[in-house]
Design an enzyme around this catalytic site. Sequence first.
Site, PDB file in Angstrom:
ATOM      1  N   HIS A 481      31.133 -32.128  69.124  1.00 24.50           N
ATOM      2  CA  HIS A 481      30.602 -32.985  68.064  1.00 24.50           C
ATOM      3  C   HIS A 481      29.074 -33.038  68.105  1.00 24.50           C
ATOM      4  O   HIS A 481      28.404 -32.789  67.091  1.00 24.50           O
ATOM      5  CB  HIS A 481      31.173 -34.399  68.207  1.00 24.50           C
ATOM      6  N   GLU A 482      28.529 -33.373  69.253  1.00 22.52           N
ATOM      7  CA  GLU A 482      27.077 -33.509  69.347  1.00 22.52           C
ATOM      8  C   GLU A 482      26.375 -32.175  69.105  1.00 22.52           C
ATOM      9  O   GLU A 482      25.262 -32.139  68.581  1.00 22.52           O
ATOM     10  CB  GLU A 482      26.683 -34.086  70.708  1.00 22.52           C
ATOM     11  N   HIS A 485      25.507 -31.691  65.530  1.00 24.49           N
ATOM     12  CA  HIS A 485      24.202 -32.270  65.181  1.00 24.49           C
ATOM     13  C   HIS A 485      23.081 -31.313  65.596  1.00 24.49           C
ATOM     14  O   HIS A 485      22.103 -31.128  64.864  1.00 24.49           O
ATOM     15  CB  HIS A 485      24.006 -33.599  65.900  1.00 24.49           C
ATOM     16  N   HIS A 488      22.561 -28.583  63.190  1.00 15.46           N
ATOM     17  CA  HIS A 488      21.891 -29.086  61.990  1.00 15.46           C
ATOM     18  C   HIS A 488      20.370 -29.076  62.198  1.00 15.46           C
ATOM     19  O   HIS A 488      19.604 -28.703  61.298  1.00 15.46           O
ATOM     20  CB  HIS A 488      22.381 -30.501  61.690  1.00 15.46           C
TER      21      HIS A 488
END
Length: 691
Positions: A481-482, A485, A488
């Site tokens: 999940h992290e 980020h 991105h």
Amino acid sequence: MTQTVQLDAENPFATPSALPFQLPPFADVREEYFLPAFEAGMAEQLAEVQAITANTEAPTFTNTVEALERSGQLLERTAAVFFTLSSGDATPGIDAIEAEIGPRLTAHEDSITLNRALFARIQSVYDGREEAGLTDEQRFLVEKLHRNASLAGAGLDDASSARLRELNGRLAEREVQFDQKLQADSNALALVVDSAEELAGLDESAIASASAAAEARGLSGKFLISLVLFTGHPLLSTLTNRETRRKLFEASSARGSRGGDHDTRATALEMVRVRAERARLLGFENHAEAAAAKSTAGSASAIRARLEQLSAPAAANARREQEVLQATINAEQAAIGEPSFALEPWDWAFYTEKVRARDYAVDTSQMRPFFESTAVLENGVFYAANRLFGVTFTQRPELRGHHADAVVYEVSNEDGTEVGLFSLDLYTRDSKRGGAWMNSVIQQNRLLGEPTVVLNTLNVSKPAEGSPTLLTFDEVETLFHEFGHALHGLFALVGYPSLGGTNVPRDFVEYPSQVNEMWMLWPEVLRNYAKHHKTGEPLSEELVERLLDSASFNEGFGTSEYLAASVIDLEWHSLSPAEAAEVTDVEAFEQQVLQRYGLDLPAVPPRYTLPYFQHIFAGGYSAGYYGYIWSEVLDAATVDWFAEQEDLREAGEKFRRTILEPGGSRDALGLVSDLLGGPAPIEPLLKRRGL
């Protein structure tokens, strides 16, 4: 003329770093450098803004908007390093500096945002944007800057502006206080037990980590379990000693609400009241409406409608799950000739795993030996990114991160061109705040020619010396999940600093990270990383199939605990100033909220409550915690889209170009529509959540 502010030559913030990708020289940073650099940085930026407003030429994009984007580089360099340390490796000295500088930085930002002469120039550029020959990105920047300044109070009269500055300063002070009180109470409430027997059910690695953590605090011979940020500690699923589970749950739930110096409730209540007054001052009914004005949701009523739509079916699912768990307890107690007991919150995760093992032949605790952290990162997380986007990762051991535990990797495109640096700080420690997050230390933009350096932070228990770091199933998911980020931030290609990376609406920012979770169990990726750390044996594909079959089990609990936190956040921030002033009993207010939404489930406590809800009182998510499930609508639809694509590499490239590279330079929902060929439907989310 822009004033030049000189720092001592030895101050590492005086000039951009000469290290690769302008990685800050963390080894050279000392606490005494921060205040002079902050002060010089603020003075320099004020001089730069003054030069913009003193310009006698007609306002243009170049002499106003672009000039503002260029301002504050010294301040940005200093703040990026300081807040990386204050969240990841704080000391008493860092805490003291944060308490002093936080309100001053807010006042500094207000002096720019509320500068009438500057806003008049921005207004002029905004009014003439259609005839100015701007690029799409430049026009988007002008509109975003004008909107944000307007929503922040740039058009207020003198008296209202002065009051707004006062309120913003108080909020900045209280945010620091809340964060530091919560960190101190979390450290104080870490569970200490006297014997390994009390930790029965944990594997040798977890027990060794607890022993090492106790030793680090000078508690030789004892065992210490650090608290995670959310209510339900991951170890509740495996601890067989019910009394230990109870103590761990109650310690977690007690944070910030025990009275004394570390009680956060009065601080948080004051923040609720100040936010309510500030929203009214800005022309909104409440803080939730003010926050929604910058979101993709658009209004608090739209957010409330979505949460109401999901709450009742989620609670119904949770009640059905509770019946199954209670029946399991009753049967087990009867089998050993003991009286039964009512399912409590500290029992839920433990008996969920029992049911999962019984009904689906899945025991997630048995997966830990297959999840060695370096293998998960390099052969799982990085491998998936390579398959999707063609990027490669090379460890740079000569480059030092902000802490000795932080590992730094250089990221390169398929053709060998540079992408940026990625750093991972994996382990929990008393100097690090709880939770997991990503932050951009430096964010790519063409205007300043800056590269990208991003950091992922988790809070995994550190093993004893010489032992492997074995992750839980949830920790593997968090790492994927992290890293979403991080991608991105790494892939954003924009012209201007304020549009880079994750500078997107709060209820959109979780979308790419939630999509990235899908690769954790993607067969090709899983086969590449999930191997026993001793034998090399791969994780059974049959086990994974059973795990997927069981995916909807416990979704009632997971959805309900999340929605409970979301509605608590929304309703705290939907209070008017008068209503906020009347609320003094935190627990009673939150119970009323849960009853109103049908989420008052004693065995399913909210994921967070006010005393330890760091997301909304110190993490920038106030009135925005709903954003995870709002983004999940987009995520679930995108996962279905990926599953339909024939060429994974081609699909990854389209996702990169369409969603990640634009950063915050285009309308967020427009990006999703471009990818999917239309708006994201809600049905994939409802199916995933068993609703």
